[in-house]
Design an enzyme around this catalytic site. Structure first.
Site, mmCIF file in Angstrom:
data_model
loop_
_atom_site.group_PDB
_atom_site.id
_atom_site.type_symbol
_atom_site.label_atom_id
_atom_site.label_comp_id
_atom_site.label_asym_id
_atom_site.label_seq_id
_atom_site.Cartn_x
_atom_site.Cartn_y
_atom_site.Cartn_z
ATOM 1 N N ASN A 7 0.878 -1.178 0.000
ATOM 2 C CA ASN A 7 0.000 0.000 0.000
ATOM 3 C C ASN A 7 0.916 1.229 0.000
ATOM 4 O OD1 ASN A 7 -1.770 2.052 0.516
ATOM 5 N ND2 ASN A 7 -2.666 1.136 2.357
ATOM 6 N N ARG A 95 -2.680 -1.861 -3.363
ATOM 7 C CA ARG A 95 -3.882 -1.085 -3.101
ATOM 8 C C ARG A 95 -3.822 0.179 -3.966
ATOM 9 N NH1 ARG A 95 -5.206 3.252 1.417
ATOM 10 N NH2 ARG A 95 -7.414 3.482 0.947
ATOM 11 N N HIS A 184 -12.682 3.625 -0.160
ATOM 12 C CA HIS A 184 -12.738 2.566 0.873
ATOM 13 C C HIS A 184 -13.507 1.333 0.387
ATOM 14 C CE1 HIS A 184 -12.604 6.048 3.988
ATOM 15 N NE2 HIS A 184 -11.387 5.577 3.829
ATOM 16 N N HIS A 211 -17.644 2.858 7.407
ATOM 17 C CA HIS A 211 -16.189 2.804 7.593
ATOM 18 C C HIS A 211 -15.789 4.151 8.191
ATOM 19 C CE1 HIS A 211 -11.937 1.849 6.243
ATOM 20 N NE2 HIS A 211 -11.875 3.149 6.498
ATOM 21 N N GLY A 213 -12.858 6.090 10.043
ATOM 22 C CA GLY A 213 -11.455 6.153 10.475
ATOM 23 C C GLY A 213 -10.997 7.593 10.391
ATOM 24 N N GLY A 215 -10.266 8.860 7.552
ATOM 25 C CA GLY A 215 -11.190 9.134 6.456
ATOM 26 C C GLY A 215 -12.408 8.262 6.715
ATOM 27 N N ARG A 244 -10.744 16.361 7.040
ATOM 28 C CA ARG A 244 -11.495 16.738 5.822
ATOM 29 C C ARG A 244 -12.899 17.197 6.204
ATOM 30 N NH1 ARG A 244 -10.528 11.170 2.842
ATOM 31 N NH2 ARG A 244 -8.736 10.777 4.173
ATOM 32 N N ARG A 288 -9.536 10.005 19.853
ATOM 33 C CA ARG A 288 -9.171 9.702 21.244
ATOM 34 C C ARG A 288 -8.812 10.961 22.025
ATOM 35 N NH1 ARG A 288 -5.422 4.911 19.165
ATOM 36 N NH2 ARG A 288 -5.234 6.505 17.580
ATOM 37 N N GLU A 393 -8.678 -5.014 4.771
ATOM 38 C CA GLU A 393 -8.483 -4.692 3.360
ATOM 39 C C GLU A 393 -7.319 -5.480 2.762
ATOM 40 O OE1 GLU A 393 -8.568 -0.738 5.054
ATOM 41 O OE2 GLU A 393 -9.334 0.002 3.144
HETATM 42 P P1 ADP Z 1 -7.107 5.497 8.689
HETATM 43 O O1 ADP Z 1 -8.248 6.119 7.921
HETATM 44 O O2 ADP Z 1 -5.889 6.362 8.741
HETATM 45 O O3 ADP Z 1 -6.850 4.051 8.329
HETATM 46 P P2 ADP Z 1 -8.026 4.406 11.223
HETATM 47 O O4 ADP Z 1 -9.019 3.457 10.652
HETATM 48 O O5 ADP Z 1 -6.798 3.853 11.843
HETATM 49 O O6 ADP Z 1 -7.638 5.521 10.173
HETATM 50 O O7 ADP Z 1 -8.809 5.294 12.303
HETATM 51 C C1 ADP Z 1 -8.199 6.334 13.015
HETATM 52 C C2 ADP Z 1 -9.225 6.924 13.951
HETATM 53 O O8 ADP Z 1 -9.682 5.901 14.834
HETATM 54 C C3 ADP Z 1 -8.674 8.047 14.819
HETATM 55 O O9 ADP Z 1 -9.616 9.100 14.918
HETATM 56 C C4 ADP Z 1 -8.510 7.374 16.176
HETATM 57 O O10 ADP Z 1 -8.647 8.266 17.234
HETATM 58 C C5 ADP Z 1 -9.667 6.406 16.153
HETATM 59 N N1 ADP Z 1 -9.452 5.339 17.137
HETATM 60 C C6 ADP Z 1 -8.538 4.363 17.104
HETATM 61 N N2 ADP Z 1 -8.590 3.621 18.245
HETATM 62 C C7 ADP Z 1 -9.549 4.177 19.014
HETATM 63 C C8 ADP Z 1 -10.091 3.914 20.307
HETATM 64 N N3 ADP Z 1 -9.618 2.921 21.051
HETATM 65 N N4 ADP Z 1 -11.103 4.701 20.742
HETATM 66 C C9 ADP Z 1 -11.564 5.707 20.010
HETATM 67 N N5 ADP Z 1 -11.111 6.039 18.793
HETATM 68 C C10 ADP Z 1 -10.120 5.291 18.300
#
Ligand code: ADP
Length: 406
Positions: A7, A95, A184, A211, A213, A215, A244, A288, A393
């Site tokens: 990736n 990817r 995604h 999804h 994250g 993003g 974003r 977090r 993924e």
């Molecule tokens: P990416 O899109 O970069 O792959 P991720 O899927 O890793 O992102 O998601 C990152 C987000 O998930 C961040 O906002 C992070 O704070 C949140 N996150 C990860 N672990 C936890 C947790 N234990 N509690 C709350 N939020 C979390």
């Protein structure tokens, strides 16, 4: 038989090595971070061993792929290898963020495919460039090994015209291919397939996949096929994200450009990097940190709460609108960093959806995290099944790669 998944991002290169015969077990994974900067690092974990991280200069993706191959072969001090030679790798899956109008499914790389991939530059400049660099690096360290491209946009190509066409002059849709592509897709596909397995069927299912994250995107999946998704021409559209803005009134764009005297690059940077959770909270893009600020009653607690309230409300609205688009909903799935780990956000997004048939088990939901594996969050008998399904993924990419090259 081993499959390597790569990736390549604009300043990073992630990799995972899979053993196909051993149920796609992960043998090792790693990350080349800050590629192109003096602060570049290589993180590497052989399954069953501790993660090892070293600072090493990687001035481009070619050097990064060389480091990846050295790590996998145990040629980097402190890193235990898991193959003797790169020729043990049967095929490499890449990817790819944007397939543009050129790719609707995974493909084996040929000269023609490389030419078409270069044309995707117009749709995702930074990503496409990185993907091409990553591919070239793999050609160098694994000459003759087949490469496969797996597109984030592929799963969304089943959207009907009325869901993917923007209300702009039709010539722009037809000639410039300006339309909704989504993103995604590999993650939405993985969790939708897993959810269909749980429901015991694909035909006749109506699923909303969330999804969430850094993003975030939400998809409506009917009979296992996407009928709508929240991201658009680019991954900037949809719900509020880490940095974003997601969907905003388009008139805000010229307003901001005028007020701050910024051009195209400036406004793109603003919408992609300075908005979302970061922009509203004024603190961080990391959920977090927002939660901690609210819990500690910090100076920015109110703004952090507002940033989270916006996201919960937007997810709820998407679920409602997709329930309408699907003509009902059998299941809602949460995945990715926030979707897997943040019970508070899931509960907030589902609050008030009892009328749809959502009966959340609040206790189970509150304590469920990605590390627990697939978990039902709704009560038994809930008309709508709510699940947390950790995304995978890389597994999907490895599987497509093997299926296309075996
Ligand atoms: P990416 O899109 O970069 O792959 P991720 O899927 O890793 O992102 O998601 C990152 C987000 O998930 C961040 O906002 C992070 O704070 C949140 N996150 C990860 N672990 C936890 C947790 N234990 N509690 C709350 N939020 C979390």
């Amino acid at each position: 038989m081993k499959i390597l998944v790569v990736n390549a991002g604009s300043s990073s290169l992630k990799f995972q090595l899979f053993d196909v015969e051993n149920n796609y077990a992960v043998l090792a994974k790693g990350l080349c971070d800050n590629v192109g900067l003096s602060t570049s690092k290589l993180k590497y974990t052989k399954t069953g061993c501790e993660e090892v991280c070293i600072s090493v200069e990687m001035k481009n993706h070619s050097v990064a792929t060389q480091m990846m191959s050295d790590a996998l072969m145990g040629k980097v001090e402190g890193m235990e290898g898991c193959i003797a030679s790169m020729t043990e790798i049967y095929a490499v899956g890449h990817r790819v963020v944007q397939g543009g109008p050129y790719f609707s499914e995974s493909v084996v790389v040929t000269d023609d495919v490389m030419e078409k991939l270069a044309l995707c530059y117009d749709y995702a400049p930074l990503h496409t460039n990185a993907h091409i660099q990553g591919l070239k690096g793999c050609f160098e360290v694994m000459p003759g090994t087949p490469n496969v491209l797996v597109f984030d946009t592929a799963f969304h190509t089943t959207m009907p015209d009325y869901a993917k066409t923007y209300p702009i002059p039709y010539e722009m849709t037809k000639d410039m291919h300006i339309r909704r592509y989504g993103a995604h897709g590999t993650s939405h596909k993985y969790v939708a397939i897993e959810m269909c397995k749980i429901l015991g069927k694909t035909e006749g299912t109506k699923i909303v996949t969330c999804h969430l994250g850094n993003g975030s995107s939400i998809s409506a999946v009917k009979d296992g096929k996407v009928i709508d998704t929240s991201m658009g021409l680019t991954p900037l559209a949809g719900v509020e994200m880490g940095t974003r803005c997601g969907d905003i009134d388009p008139a805000i764009v010229p307003k901001m450009m005028e007020t701050y005297n910024i051009g195209v690059e400036g406004i793109n940077d603003f919408m992609n990097k300075k908005c979302g959770l970061l922009g509203v909270s004024g603190l961080s893009s990391d959920m977090r940190e927002l939660i901690a600020e609210v819990q500690n009653g910090g100076e920015k607690a109110e703004r952090c709460q507002l940033a989270m309230d916006i996201l919960m409300y937007q997810i709820k609205k998407y679920i409602g609108s997709y329930a309408a688009a699907l003509g009902g909903v059998d299941a809602i799935v949460f995945t990715a960093g926030i979707g897997e780990n943040n019970g508070m956000l899931r509960a907030g997004a589902l609050e008030g959806l009892e009328f749809l048939g959502v009966d959340l088990d609040t206790e189970v939901n509150a304590k469920t995290m990605g590390k627990h594996g697939v978990t039902r969050l709704s009560k038994e008998g809930s008309k709508v099944a709510v699940y947390m399904i950790p995304t995978n993924e890389e597994y999907m990419i490895a599987k497509d790669t093997y299926d296309l090259t075996k």
